[in-house]
Design a protein around this motif. Structure first.
Motif, short mmCIF file in Angstrom:
data_model
loop_
_atom_site.label_atom_id
_atom_site.label_comp_id
_atom_site.label_asym_id
_atom_site.label_seq_id
_atom_site.Cartn_x
_atom_site.Cartn_y
_atom_site.Cartn_z
N ILE A 193 -5.61 2.15 -1.24
CA ILE A 193 -5.96 2.48 0.14
C ILE A 193 -5.06 3.64 0.57
CG2 ILE A 193 -6.22 1.60 2.50
CD1 ILE A 193 -6.24 -1.23 1.28
N ILE A 194 -5.62 4.84 0.60
CA ILE A 194 -4.87 6.04 0.94
C ILE A 194 -5.08 6.35 2.42
CG2 ILE A 194 -4.44 8.45 0.36
CD1 ILE A 194 -4.00 6.38 -1.94
N THR A 195 -3.97 6.45 3.17
CA THR A 195 -4.09 6.64 4.61
C THR A 195 -3.27 7.84 5.10
OG1 THR A 195 -2.28 5.06 5.00
CG2 THR A 195 -4.54 4.21 5.10
N MET A 205 -14.48 -11.65 -9.17
CA MET A 205 -13.61 -10.50 -8.96
C MET A 205 -12.30 -10.92 -8.29
SD MET A 205 -14.88 -7.69 -10.14
CE MET A 205 -13.70 -6.61 -9.33
N GLU A 206 -11.21 -10.35 -8.79
CA GLU A 206 -9.91 -10.45 -8.13
C GLU A 206 -9.34 -9.05 -8.04
OE1 GLU A 206 -7.22 -13.33 -9.67
OE2 GLU A 206 -8.74 -14.92 -9.81
N THR A 207 -8.55 -8.79 -7.03
CA THR A 207 -8.02 -7.44 -6.88
C THR A 207 -6.61 -7.43 -6.35
OG1 THR A 207 -8.64 -5.21 -6.12
CG2 THR A 207 -8.69 -6.96 -4.49
N GLU A 208 -5.98 -6.27 -6.49
CA GLU A 208 -4.71 -5.98 -5.83
C GLU A 208 -4.95 -4.72 -5.01
OE1 GLU A 208 -0.05 -5.00 -6.95
OE2 GLU A 208 -1.21 -6.44 -8.13
N ALA A 209 -4.91 -4.87 -3.69
CA ALA A 209 -5.13 -3.75 -2.78
C ALA A 209 -3.78 -3.23 -2.31
CB ALA A 209 -5.98 -4.19 -1.60
N VAL A 210 -3.53 -1.93 -2.53
CA VAL A 210 -2.23 -1.33 -2.23
C VAL A 210 -2.41 -0.12 -1.34
CG1 VAL A 210 -0.11 -0.38 -3.18
CG2 VAL A 210 -1.38 -2.12 -4.47
N ASN A 211 -1.62 -0.05 -0.27
CA ASN A 211 -1.69 1.07 0.66
C ASN A 211 -0.60 2.11 0.38
OD1 ASN A 211 -0.71 1.58 4.08
ND2 ASN A 211 -2.27 2.69 2.97
N TYR A 212 -1.05 3.33 0.13
CA TYR A 212 -0.15 4.48 0.00
C TYR A 212 -0.40 5.37 1.21
CZ TYR A 212 0.49 2.98 -4.83
OH TYR A 212 0.78 2.24 -5.96
N HIS A 213 0.65 5.59 2.01
CA HIS A 213 0.49 6.31 3.28
C HIS A 213 1.14 7.69 3.21
CE1 HIS A 213 0.00 6.95 7.52
NE2 HIS A 213 1.30 7.11 7.69
N ASP A 214 0.36 8.72 3.49
CA ASP A 214 0.86 10.09 3.55
C ASP A 214 1.27 10.36 5.00
OD1 ASP A 214 1.48 12.71 3.13
OD2 ASP A 214 -0.57 13.37 2.67
N GLU A 215 2.51 10.08 5.32
CA GLU A 215 2.99 10.13 6.71
C GLU A 215 2.81 11.51 7.34
OE1 GLU A 215 4.53 8.98 10.33
OE2 GLU A 215 3.98 7.69 8.65
N THR A 216 3.17 12.55 6.64
CA THR A 216 3.08 13.90 7.19
C THR A 216 1.72 14.54 6.95
OG1 THR A 216 3.90 14.96 5.16
CG2 THR A 216 5.54 14.22 6.79
N GLY A 217 0.97 14.02 5.96
CA GLY A 217 -0.32 14.60 5.63
C GLY A 217 -0.24 15.77 4.68
N ALA A 259 -4.11 -1.63 9.13
CA ALA A 259 -3.93 -1.24 10.53
C ALA A 259 -2.84 -2.07 11.19
CB ALA A 259 -5.25 -1.38 11.29
N GLU A 260 -2.81 -3.37 10.90
CA GLU A 260 -1.79 -4.24 11.47
C GLU A 260 -0.41 -3.86 10.95
OE1 GLU A 260 -3.00 -8.19 10.52
OE2 GLU A 260 -4.43 -8.32 12.16
N LYS A 261 -0.30 -3.64 9.64
CA LYS A 261 1.00 -3.33 9.04
C LYS A 261 1.53 -1.99 9.54
CE LYS A 261 1.47 -6.85 6.12
NZ LYS A 261 2.62 -7.79 6.18
N ARG A 262 0.63 -1.03 9.77
CA ARG A 262 1.05 0.30 10.22
C ARG A 262 1.09 0.41 11.74
NH1 ARG A 262 3.43 2.64 5.86
NH2 ARG A 262 2.16 2.34 3.98
N ASP A 263 0.80 -0.67 12.43
CA ASP A 263 0.77 -0.70 13.89
C ASP A 263 -0.14 0.41 14.43
OD1 ASP A 263 1.41 -1.72 16.41
OD2 ASP A 263 3.11 -0.35 16.68
N ALA A 264 -1.31 0.52 13.84
CA ALA A 264 -2.28 1.54 14.22
C ALA A 264 -3.39 0.94 15.07
CB ALA A 264 -2.87 2.17 12.96
N HIS A 265 -4.20 1.81 15.65
CA HIS A 265 -5.35 1.35 16.46
C HIS A 265 -6.31 0.54 15.60
CE1 HIS A 265 -8.89 1.26 18.98
NE2 HIS A 265 -9.57 1.85 18.01
N TRP A 266 -6.81 -0.54 16.17
CA TRP A 266 -7.83 -1.34 15.49
C TRP A 266 -9.01 -1.63 16.40
CZ3 TRP A 266 -9.85 -2.49 11.13
CH2 TRP A 266 -10.71 -3.58 11.01
#
Length: 350
Positions: free
Chosen positions: A174-176, A280-292, A332-339
């Motif tokens: 999950i790239i954000t 199906m089983e998965t591992e979902a991982v978030n990588y966040h590009d803070e500055t873009g 969204a919850e972990k990053r305290d972003a709009h939901w």
């Protein structure tokens, strides 16, 4: 092999214990372990909605795994009512349809042989050579030589489109990034007052649904390698690039995937390809590009299993494949972003 009663007990206990460590917090709900046994728990009602990808349903969370026709076919599953999904519920007349796709039976390198083949002796619930047959949810029961879906009945036996008997392991990157205006300032949602987060979404070729990029973990492959490889193939079309272009993409992805990351979810996925014997089983991982800065220098281009790719604003109106709605909500919850625009949203209104 343990007897049926012991097997059922082990399956039930391991499923609840293995997932009890996943805790989510949101406005209106205290932190509650995921997949608790109590069906009246706050988490269960929240999770039934997000796992099924709908926003108002109060149906059982084992939802998409019971849909017909089966993906890529005209096969209709035997209908399984909500109250008979669980294996602990006696159902002597249960008569699931048998189906394994021709593409799986052809014996590609990513698929197991049929259980009936004399030279095939899989080691379920453990590492079987390079093939991981352990479930992220704990022990699963084996019945008549076949592994049994820990989430319950699906109305179909065999493997469908899935290559492995038992768990089929995938990885979802999950790239954000933060949504910004033309001046480079983060955009705040006018109602929630929180910054808007965006993620890279692909439109799957097989079903036309929008989803998180991702794919199957190859035997012996590390999850981190799968995450990077799948994102490159589906969101950057790396398979069709020249050697020089591939090196450039690899350098930028190495920088992105070397940053701190959040493991959003590990475990069973409510997927339309699931059967009674393969899931199906998965591992979902978030990588966040803070500055873009990293992702701004990479051009999105759909490839491999993706028909389209784009940045998507994260909110509660999303319609996504399988359990991906849940994963994005957790980000969204972990990053305290709009939901949601509903400031009063709680566990009964999501």
């Amino acid at each position: 092999m343990a007897g049926p009663l012991l097997g059922r007990a082990l399956a039930a206990v391991s499923l609840s214990v293995a997932l009890a460590s996943v805790t989510v917090r949101s406005p209106g709900c205290r932190g509650i372990p995921a997949f608790r046994n109590s069906f009246s728990s706050c988490w269960f009602h929240r999770n039934t909605n997000v796992m099924s990808g709908s926003n108002g349903s109060k149906e059982n969370s084992h939802n998409k795994a019971r849909t017909s026709p089966y993906p890529g076919s005209k096969v209709e599953r035997s209908q399984v009512p909500n109250e008979k999904v669980g294996w602990l519920v006696e159902w002597q007349d249960y008569n699931p349809v048998e189906y394994t796709a021709v593409s799986v039976l052809a014996g590609p390198r990513w698929a197991d042989p049929q259980i009936s083949e004399s030279n095939f002796s899989p080691k379920f619930n453990e590492k079987d050579g390079h093939v991981e047959r352990k479930s992220k949810n704990g022990l699963y029961e084996i019945e008549n030589g076949r592994p049994r879906n820990p989430a319950g009945r699906t109305g179909l036996v065999g493997r469908g489109l899935l290559g492995r008997w038992g768990p089929n392991h995938a990885a979802d990157p999950i790239i954000t990034r933060w949504k910004k205006d033309s001046s480079g300032n983060k955009i705040m949602h006018p109602v929630s007052g929180k910054h808007i987060l965006q993620f890279v979404a692909i439109k799957r070729k097989d079903c036309g649904e929008w989803a998180i990029p991702g794919g199957m973990v190859d035997p012996g492959e590390k999850i981190s390698a799968t995450l990077k490889r799948e994102f490159g193939e589906e969101a950057l079309n790396s398979l069709q690039k020249t050697s020089a272009e591939k090196r450039e993409i690899e350098e930028k992805l190495h920088k992105l995937f070397s940053q701190d990351h959040l493991v959003i979810y590990k475990g069973y996925v409510d997927d339309p390809r699931n059967t009674d014997n393969a899931w199906m089983e998965t591992e979902a991982v978030n990588y966040h590009d803070e500055t873009g800065e990293i992702m701004d220098n990479l051009t999105l281009e759909a490839g491999d299993d993706a028909g389209k790719v784009k940045w998507v604003d994260i909110n509660d109106k999303l319609k996504l494949y399988a359990s991906h709605f849940q994963f994005i909500k957790l980000v969204a919850e972990k990053r305290d972003a709009h939901w949601s625009e509903d400031s009063e949203a709680d566990c009964h209104g999501l």
